[in-house]
Design a protein around this motif. Sequence first.
Motif, PDB file in Angstrom:
ATOM      1  N   ALA A   1       1.200   9.347  -3.061  1.00 36.81           N
ATOM      2  CA  ALA A   1       1.243   8.035  -4.029  1.00 36.81           C
ATOM      3  C   ALA A   1       0.050   7.102  -3.827  1.00 36.81           C
ATOM      4  CB  ALA A   1       2.435   7.424  -3.494  1.00 36.81           C
ATOM      5  N   ALA A   2      -0.437   6.914  -2.758  1.00 41.03           N
ATOM      6  CA  ALA A   2      -1.754   5.935  -2.480  1.00 41.03           C
ATOM      7  C   ALA A   2      -2.783   6.678  -2.653  1.00 41.03           C
ATOM      8  CB  ALA A   2      -1.569   5.394  -1.047  1.00 41.03           C
ATOM      9  N   GLN A   3      -2.965   7.827  -2.637  1.00 37.71           N
ATOM     10  CA  GLN A   3      -4.224   8.846  -2.531  1.00 37.71           C
ATOM     11  C   GLN A   3      -5.067   8.078  -1.433  1.00 37.71           C
ATOM     12  OE1 GLN A   3      -5.690  11.539  -4.648  1.00 37.71           O
ATOM     13  NE2 GLN A   3      -2.686  11.332  -4.432  1.00 37.71           N
ATOM     14  N   ASP A   4      -4.368   8.246  -0.260  1.00 38.51           N
ATOM     15  CA  ASP A   4      -4.942   7.631   0.910  1.00 38.51           C
ATOM     16  C   ASP A   4      -4.536   8.732   2.161  1.00 38.51           C
ATOM     17  OD1 ASP A   4      -6.060   6.397   3.041  1.00 38.51           O
ATOM     18  OD2 ASP A   4      -5.178   4.569   2.922  1.00 38.51           O
TER      19      ASP A   4
ATOM     20  N   HIS B   1       0.675  -1.170   0.089  1.00 39.08           N
ATOM     21  CA  HIS B   1       0.061   0.040   0.190  1.00 39.08           C
ATOM     22  C   HIS B   1       0.830   1.203  -0.033  1.00 39.08           C
ATOM     23  CE1 HIS B   1      -3.663   1.974   0.128  1.00 39.08           C
ATOM     24  NE2 HIS B   1      -3.378   2.694   1.424  1.00 39.08           N
ATOM     25  N   HIS B   2       1.808   1.210  -0.918  1.00 39.64           N
ATOM     26  CA  HIS B   2       2.674   2.619  -1.170  1.00 39.64           C
ATOM     27  C   HIS B   2       3.324   2.853   0.090  1.00 39.64           C
ATOM     28  CE1 HIS B   2      -0.555   2.770  -4.215  1.00 39.64           C
ATOM     29  NE2 HIS B   2       0.389   3.200  -4.854  1.00 39.64           N
ATOM     30  N   ILE B   3       3.506   2.112   1.041  1.00 36.14           N
ATOM     31  CA  ILE B   3       4.228   1.947   2.319  1.00 36.14           C
ATOM     32  C   ILE B   3       3.562   3.074   3.334  1.00 36.14           C
ATOM     33  CG2 ILE B   3       6.483   1.032   1.865  1.00 36.14           C
ATOM     34  CD1 ILE B   3       7.842   3.563   1.928  1.00 36.14           C
ATOM     35  N   THR B   4       2.281   3.377   3.153  1.00 34.23           N
ATOM     36  CA  THR B   4       1.613   4.511   3.816  1.00 34.23           C
ATOM     37  C   THR B   4       1.823   4.157   5.443  1.00 34.23           C
ATOM     38  OG1 THR B   4      -0.337   3.196   3.648  1.00 34.23           O
ATOM     39  CG2 THR B   4       0.011   5.175   2.172  1.00 34.23           C
ATOM     40  N   THR B   5       1.840   4.992   6.255  1.00 36.19           N
ATOM     41  CA  THR B   5       1.666   5.016   7.637  1.00 36.19           C
ATOM     42  C   THR B   5       0.333   5.278   8.107  1.00 36.19           C
ATOM     43  OG1 THR B   5       2.364   7.180   7.719  1.00 36.19           O
ATOM     44  CG2 THR B   5       3.990   5.589   8.151  1.00 36.19           C
ATOM     45  N   ARG B   6      -0.333   4.018   8.771  1.00 36.33           N
ATOM     46  CA  ARG B   6      -1.670   4.082   9.148  1.00 36.33           C
ATOM     47  C   ARG B   6      -1.824   3.649  10.744  1.00 36.33           C
ATOM     48  NH1 ARG B   6      -3.850   0.510   4.672  1.00 36.33           N
ATOM     49  NH2 ARG B   6      -1.925  -0.293   4.782  1.00 36.33           N
ATOM     50  N   PRO B   7      -2.611   4.351  11.278  1.00 35.24           N
ATOM     51  CA  PRO B   7      -2.940   3.756  12.884  1.00 35.24           C
ATOM     52  C   PRO B   7      -3.076   2.405  12.880  1.00 35.24           C
ATOM     53  CG  PRO B   7      -3.973   5.902  12.546  1.00 35.24           C
ATOM     54  CD  PRO B   7      -3.607   5.174  11.218  1.00 35.24           C
TER      55      PRO B   7
END
Length: 271
Positions: A226-229, A150-156
Motif C-alpha cells: 500500500a505504501a510502496q515502501d 504511513h499506511h501502518i507500515t512496520t519499520r525498524p
Amino acid sequence: MRTAADALQTAPLPGRPGRALLAALRSHWRHYVAEAAGLAFFIACASVFTVLLEHPASPVHQALAGHEVGRRAVLGVGMGFVIVAIVYSPWGKQSGAHINPAVTLAFWCLGKLRGADALWYGVAQVLGGLAGAGWCKQVLGRYYAHTSVHHITTRPGPDGAGVAFGAELLISFVSMAVLLGALHHARLEKVAGWLIGGLIALYILVETPYSGMSLNPARSLASAVAAQDFRALWVYLVAPPLGMGLAAVLCRGWRRGRAGGAEPPHYPAPG
C-alpha cells in the motif's frame, strides 16, 4: 474435542499435488475465505485506530499529544480486543483464526494442517491483507498516507534492522510458545484467544519502538504494498515464521520426549 483444524487434517485428499490443491479448495474454501476476511478486518481496524491516534488532525491524537506511550497503550488494548473478537467469532472458530502465515506454518510443522490447506491458508491471508490495505487506501486516503501513519507500515526502530529482527523473532517465539502451552492445558485452552490478545496489547506497548510490532508477514507485506515502501521488509517476512516455527518444533520434540518418543494423539488448534 474435534476442531475445524482437525477436519482439515483428516479429510481425504487425492495424492497428486495439483489434484490435492483443487480438492482442498473445493472442500475447504470457506476456511480460506474466513482467513482472508479475518486479516482484512485486522488491518482495517489497525489502520482506523492508528489514524485516530497518530494523525495530527485527529481529536484523539490532540487529546493525547505528548503521550506517545499512552497512545500505544490505547492502540494495544484496542487491537487486543480485535484479536479476541476474531478468534471467538463464528468465522474464526471455523478456520482456527490463524490470520497469519507464520501461525499456519507452525501448525503445519506440528502436522495439524495438510500441505494443501496450509498453502491455501497462506494465499488467503496474503490476499486478505492486500484487500484490507487496499480498502484503507481508498477509504482513508490522505489520512492513511500521512507520514505519521504511513499506511501502518512496520519499520525498524532507531537501533536498526538487526535489533528489529531479533525483537520480531523473540515475540513470535513467545507468542507461539504461549499459544501451544495454553492449547495443551485443559483450563487455559478456552482462554487462549484472550492470552494472545493480551500479548498483542503488551507487544504494541513495549516492543513497537524496536520493530513496529508485526508478528505477521502478510500484514507487513500488505502495508508495504500500500505504501510502496519495501525497506527492511525481509525482517518481517523471515523473523516471525522462524520464531513461530522454532517454537512449534521445540514443542513437538518436548512432547515426544515426555511421551517416550510417541507422537501425542491430538494437537488442539485455535477455535
